[in-house]
Design an enzyme around this catalytic site. Structure first.
Site: not given
Ligand code: DQA
Length: 148
Positions: A13-14, A21, A26, A75, A78, A81, A88, A99, A101-103, A108, A112
């Protein structure tokens, strides 16, 4: 010899809003820019690159990857978390799972710090921005070749 591997790159999501964003966290690359980076990094291997804002759709795509992919990069955003369902679904896979993540969520907010995905992943890449996707593709190809 050409590589016929298929690598799924799933985005939660997002992440459709990348580029606008919170760019200070990011980065300025859009998701389309990142898809292009993955395709280039993959060489002859095929990238299936998708994004959804819906948890169940991610579960459906993970199940699809059981049959269709040699490796999966996710990725989860959210949902990483919060989602036992993603954990599963990933546990049903016998292919390498990365897995991403950009950040760096560990650096953080406390909410998270826990990931339901990490314990179902082969490895985790975090904190390298859009370049992390290229690293993840390289890692996925390395794992696939190790298993061949
Ligand atoms: C994220 C890190 C997550 O904590 C956050 O909710 C995101 C982006 C990242 O790519 O850094 O939406 O997955």
């Amino acid at each position: 010899m050409s590589d016929t591997s298929v690598i799924y790159v799933l985005n939660g999501p997002n992440l459709n809003l990348l580029g606008v964003r919170e760019p200070e966290i990011y980065g300025r690359d859009t998701l389309a820019d990142i898809e292009q980076r993955c395709v280039t990094a993959a060489g002859d291997a095929r990238i299936v690159f998708r994004q959804t804002n819906h948890e169940g759709v991610l579960v459906d795509w993970i199940q699809e990857a059981r049959e269709s992919a040699q490796a999966l990069i996710i990725n989860p955003a959210a949902y990483g978390h919060t989602s036992v369902a993603l954990h599963d679904a990933l546990k049903t896979l016998s292919i390498p799972v990365i897995e991403l993540h950009l950040s760096n969520p560990a650096a953080r907010e406390a909410f998270r710090h826990h990931s339901y995905v990490s314990s179902a992943a082969t490895g985790v890449i975090a904190g390298f921005g859009a370049a992390g996707y290229e690293l993840a593709v390289q890692a996925a190809l390395t794992k696939v070749r190790e298993r061949a």
